[in-house]
Design a protein around this motif. Structure first.
Motif, short mmCIF file in Angstrom:
data_model
loop_
_atom_site.label_atom_id
_atom_site.label_comp_id
_atom_site.label_asym_id
_atom_site.label_seq_id
_atom_site.Cartn_x
_atom_site.Cartn_y
_atom_site.Cartn_z
N SER A 115 42.14 -9.97 35.68
CA SER A 115 41.94 -8.58 36.12
C SER A 115 42.23 -8.49 37.61
N CYS A 116 42.40 -7.25 38.05
CA CYS A 116 42.73 -7.00 39.44
C CYS A 116 42.22 -5.61 39.81
N LEU A 118 51.12 -8.05 35.46
CA LEU A 118 49.85 -7.37 35.19
C LEU A 118 49.94 -6.48 33.97
#
Length: 100
Positions: free
Chosen positions: A13-14, A91
């Motif tokens: 995750s980011c 992503l």
């Protein structure tokens, strides 16, 4: 930017947790500097199929960029744009989402 990475070294995750813009940096730049690097990257890659529909012009046609240093020493804006696309793809951002 906060990244969460799995044990296999994959991004899990980011999120952006804090971001500060200095007013003086947003509204202008010093002699020999340039702001908005991502805009220069977009403009360099504007003929790519992903960006063609945006009808982007030359950097000089944008008020915030026209007084900027158009070429930054040691920076290849086209390569940086490819790296940005690769990061977004990593992503799981689809080309459609990237274009938006």
């Amino acid at each position: 930017l906060q990244l969460t990475v799995t044990g296999a070294a994959r991004i899990q995750s980011c999120c952006v947790i804090d971001y500060l813009l200095e007013l003086t940096r947003v509204c202008g730049q010093g002699q020999g500097e340039r702001n908005y690097h991502v805009f220069f990257q977009l403009l360099r890659a504007r003929s790519e199929p992903l960006l063609e529909d945006l009808q982007l012009g030359e950097a000089q046609s944008y008020g915030y960029l026209e007084r900027s240093q158009l070429e930054a020493p040691g920076i290849d804006d086209g390569r940086c744009f490819e790296e940005l696309k690769d990061a977004l793809t990593g992503l799981d951002y689809t080309p459609t989402i990237q274009k938006e």
